[in-house]
Structures are given as C-alpha cells and as structure tokens.
Scaffold this active site. Sequence first.
Site, short mmCIF file in Angstrom:
data_model
loop_
_atom_site.label_atom_id
_atom_site.label_comp_id
_atom_site.label_asym_id
_atom_site.label_seq_id
_atom_site.Cartn_x
_atom_site.Cartn_y
_atom_site.Cartn_z
N CYS A 1 0.85 -1.08 -0.03
CA CYS A 1 0.00 -0.06 0.06
C CYS A 1 0.73 1.25 0.18
O CYS A 1 2.04 1.10 -0.32
CB CYS A 1 -0.82 -0.03 1.22
SG CYS A 1 -1.86 -1.45 1.55
N ARG B 1 -4.60 1.42 -0.95
CA ARG B 1 -4.46 -0.28 -0.86
C ARG B 1 -4.30 -0.87 -2.18
O ARG B 1 -5.13 -0.67 -2.87
CB ARG B 1 -5.37 -0.73 0.06
CG ARG B 1 -5.13 -2.26 0.17
CD ARG B 1 -6.14 -3.14 1.15
NE ARG B 1 -6.09 -4.37 1.31
CZ ARG B 1 -6.87 -5.33 1.22
NH1 ARG B 1 -8.17 -5.30 0.97
NH2 ARG B 1 -6.58 -6.67 1.76
N LEU B 2 -3.14 -1.64 -2.42
CA LEU B 2 -2.99 -2.57 -3.54
C LEU B 2 -3.28 -3.93 -2.60
O LEU B 2 -2.70 -4.62 -2.00
CB LEU B 2 -1.68 -2.61 -3.90
CG LEU B 2 -1.22 -3.65 -5.07
CD1 LEU B 2 -2.30 -3.18 -6.30
CD2 LEU B 2 0.31 -3.56 -5.38
N ILE C 1 -3.52 -7.58 -1.77
CA ILE C 1 -2.85 -8.86 -2.23
C ILE C 1 -3.07 -9.98 -1.17
O ILE C 1 -3.35 -11.07 -1.55
CB ILE C 1 -1.20 -8.56 -2.13
CG1 ILE C 1 -0.89 -7.53 -3.23
CG2 ILE C 1 -0.50 -9.86 -2.12
CD1 ILE C 1 0.41 -7.09 -3.34
N ASP D 1 -2.24 -9.62 6.96
CA ASP D 1 -1.21 -9.36 8.01
C ASP D 1 -1.15 -7.90 8.59
O ASP D 1 -0.80 -7.89 9.84
CB ASP D 1 0.04 -9.62 7.28
CG ASP D 1 0.26 -8.45 6.05
OD1 ASP D 1 -0.62 -8.11 5.66
OD2 ASP D 1 1.30 -7.98 5.50
N ILE E 1 14.79 -7.91 -19.04
CA ILE E 1 15.07 -6.80 -19.96
C ILE E 1 16.41 -6.64 -20.51
O ILE E 1 17.21 -6.75 -19.67
CB ILE E 1 14.31 -5.70 -19.46
CG1 ILE E 1 14.12 -4.71 -20.76
CG2 ILE E 1 15.26 -4.92 -18.20
CD1 ILE E 1 12.98 -3.38 -20.34
N SER F 1 12.69 -10.65 -6.53
CA SER F 1 13.70 -10.22 -7.03
C SER F 1 14.98 -10.29 -6.29
O SER F 1 14.90 -10.78 -4.87
CB SER F 1 13.61 -8.70 -7.47
OG SER F 1 14.77 -8.23 -8.18
N GLY F 2 16.21 -10.64 -6.66
CA GLY F 2 17.37 -11.19 -5.99
C GLY F 2 18.18 -10.09 -5.26
O GLY F 2 19.15 -10.23 -4.69
#
Length: 595
Positions: free
Chosen positions: A2, A50-51, A53, A100, A289, A360-361
């Site tokens: 969010c 809010r996104l 998930i 959460d 990419i 992602s790393g």
Amino acid sequence: MCGIFGAIEKSNQGLSDLKIELLQKSIQHRGPDGNGFYKFNNFAVFGNVRLAIVDRSLGQQPIFDDTGDWGIVYNGEVYNHSELRERLIAKGWSFKTKSDTEVVLKHFIASGVDGIKDLNGMFSFCIWNIKKNEYFIARDRLGIKPLYIYEDVGRFIFSSELKTIAQYPGVNLELNPLGIQDNLYFRYNPAPHTIYKNVTKLDPGTYLHFKGTNYTRWPFWNVSNHGPFKKFESEAEAVRELDVLLEKAIKSQLMGEVPVGVLLSGGLDSSTISYYIHKFGQDLKTFNIGFKELNEFEFSRAVAKKFGLQHYELETSVDELIANYEGILESIDEPIADPACFPLFILAKELKKHVTVVLSGEGGDELFGGYNQYVNILKKFDASTTVDDRYNAFIENSFYFTDVNHYMNQKMLPKDYLRFKKYFYEAPILSMNIYDLVTWMPDNLMMKADKTLMYHSLEGRFPFLDNDLLDFSFRLPEKMKINDSLITKYILRKLVEPNLPKSVLERPKMGFSVPVPELLTKLGDRVNTAFESPNQQLKEIVNWNYFEQMKNNFFKSNDHSNALKLWNFFILNEKINQYDNYSRVAKPTFAQAEI
C-alpha cells in the site's frame, strides 16, 4: 502492499477535506484497490491507499482492534504473520480478517514496541491509541519500504512518497545543503537527509513515539548489533543451514491472492530464486529486459529452460527510454541518478500485464559478498592495511564522488557523508557488506524498486533480505563469502552448483549497464535548457559554473569522462524544478470515504 500518509496540524488551521484528498491522491497509484483514513478532532489524520494482495475482501484499512481504541495504517508485507497470528490466538486473541495488517496491530498491542523486531518482512506503519492520544510510526529494519517526514512549527506530515509532502499546502521546500551534498556524493540520498531542510527519511529500524504533538525517536534494530562469526563444524553444515533458510524465505514470500512472477536476470541470485520456485512445483512467469547489443538473455533463457518456467524477454533501446523520460522522472519520486531506473520502468509496464507481485534477487550481493569492488579491495590490501586505507579505496571503487566539497559554495560545510565510515572496522568483507546495507541497499536499490514498481501498482519482494538470512550472513565466516581464491558468494555457489546451469555459475558479474553518455546526448536539448534557466536555490548551494563547464565539455568537446557526474547533477536539478512547479492546490477528483 500500500501507501500510507498522515498529518498532524499543530496550529489552529485544521485539516480540510481538500488537504486530506491531496494527501491521498498523491499516492493513489500505490493503492488502486481502496483507500481510507481516520481523522482525529480535525487536527490529525492517518490514511492508506491499498493494493490488495492478502485477504483482498476484508483487509481494507484503517483496521481497528475490538475496543476501537487502537488503529493502524500500514504499507508492506510481514511474511511471518501466520506464525505470529497463531501465537496470539494461543493467548486468547481473535481476528476478524486474514490480513497481516491486523496481525501487526494486535502483535503491537500485545508486545509493545519491543514486538516490532519480531516482524519479518518489509513495512512502514502508523499505529495509534485514541484514548491515550498516542501514535507510533515505524520503518522496517533494512528500509525496504520508504517513509518521509516533514516538520515545521505548524505541522507534521508523513508519507510513503516525497511528492505527497511537496504538494501539501503551505510546506516549506527550502533546499538542504547537506542533502544536496549527499546527493552529489552518493548519487542518491541516504537517510536521514533529503534534498529539503524540513523533510527527512525515517531511518531503517527506527520508530517515533508521539504523545500529542511531541515525539521521541528510538531504534528497534541496529545493523551493528550482530553476533560474532559462527564456527561451523564444516562447510557442509553452513550449506545445509543456508538451504533451510533460503527455502523458508522464498516460500514465505509467495503468499497472497494475486499472480506472482520472478525478475530473472540470469545472475546467481535471481537464478537461485528460480531454482527454489521450481523445487516448490510453482509454475511462475519470469521476466528479463536488455538492449539488443547488450543483454543477459542467454543466461536467463538457460535457467528458465532448465526449470521449465514461462519466460518473457523484453528488448528495449535508448530511444524507448527517452520516449518514457517524463514518466520515469515522475516515478522515481526523489532524485536517484541510477540510470537502471529507466529499463526497470519499461519492464514494469510489461510486468503489470501479467502479475501483481514480483520476486527479485536484491540483497544477495550485500549478504554474501558479490560485488566486484569487494574483490578489488581484497586484491589490493592484506591484513596489515589500515581501516582508513580500506575505506578510501572502497569509496573510490564504489564510484562515489569524493571531490563533492570542491563544487559546494559553502566550503566549510561539514562532510556529513562520512557518517557511515563508522561501519568500517577489522573484518573487511563484513564492513563493506554493512556499509552497502545502510546506504546503497535502502536508498538506491530499494527506493528505485519501490518507487518504479509501485508507480505501476506492482509489489516487489526480496527473499534475500529475510531477517533470518540477514542474521545468518552476519554470522558467516568471511572466507565463506569470498574465499582465498576470490570466488564471490562462495557458500551460495556451493549450495546451488548442483542445480544451476554451468554457464550461470561461471559467468562474470554483469549488472544492467545503461549508456549514460547516450542518454545525455539524446536529452541534449533538455540538458541545455536546464542550464539556461538554473534553479536559483540550487545555484546558491553549488558552483553552477563548475557544472556548466562540465556540460560544455561533454557537448562541445565530446569529453565523456564526467558523464555520470553530469547525469547526477541533471537529475537532481530536474527533480527540484519538478517539485517547485507542483501545484499547491488540486481539484478533488474522487470521493472521500471518511471512517
């Protein structure tokens, strides 16, 4: 994932609906699935966009406890929330949602500020108690999630993005010479400084405790408070422990009710994540990419093919990057002169068509010793080398601009960028790891990822930054990070060498290289215009003629030796002008839903 915001008006001006809407609207891209706020007696407001998930149907914020006295607005993901929930249920707590966010609130009520360190994940939050007129604002231990703070005699504002503050009516955007100095030294702004005097970043691992309008600042975690190196019985023991921790971290970060993907460059870290995804039987999409002339496609293809993952390659060009310049400049939020922001923006547009969350790393290099500059320092020096010599060589190899005070107008300005030197001590690899973990990691890598991905309503997750993995890396003997043969990330390689393609294990570290001279050349008209109409505040702080001469050498004499420094200054000037030009009042464009 969010965005959060809040404002406390200390004066009698109060909080109009328009002010609240400006706060909310400024970060709406971070949370297109919902918004809400709680308003206290017309002098304080705490809000969220809010996104959705986790618990998409019931996780709307703010969330309150059963009494209604405690509330929370929250940005992030806590990956061990199920474990914490079970502990609380065993103690008699009940829950209305599966989110959460509710766990974070009730764990805080049960454990107080000491409980913040139990949260394994990325977060910033504001928790309040209505009856006590008390508020707490916190940011995760590594600064994965951003939090900006504005304060003057009349108001206190916080937000997930700097642009929120820049648009708020009546704020003072006087430039901060120390923040400008930091930016021209690092090419980004490490906490707590920003480019503005009245705006700071909340330090990672820190919380603020408010009583009314007064507050105190406290750390809940410190990167220096790590245990001694562990004496593993064998290399095999360290490999087994790392395997358990990586599996747990990556599995925990697959949680949610939305599509998840992986950014797969074909480097060791992203390839390791892809291996575990395959091990779990997950069929996730992977993405990479590159430029036609320069890319890592052969390595990411090899990994995706080995593990049967659906792989997407995106080929970009400098012309495409330039065509998206305005959006990229808007998305980065604060002046970050990392040209890798450009291809990440292009990739994010494609990601949004397929997923909402990407793994992602980032963090693997900092935890296990993966950067080329680490090797360069070890090659150059031995155990007898002084800490000062190691520090100076490290800074030089990290491409920081140590001559910054030569072009600051205030020649006696304190060298505040040296504040991180305290992390250098006898252990050479750990010193470099920690330096990058408190500077480069939170304020370049994480800010670049957070701002660019959230601009497209995407969530980035970083399994290598798991709390337990971080603690493991601090206990790991230095020779298990970079061994005597100068093999980087040695223990991680030993773990995954039976499972990754040989080409990935043996390849040199590459990173995503973006041609800065070509970017400057194609943006030439814009660069020249910037120098024709200098920002007056910035001109008072820096030696404008120094940079103008550099610009002339670049364009008229084809001297590209200072291209990165010129790029740094150009992006800094662009962002300052952008915020100077922001309208202070915007018309309402969406309905308010006051709670």
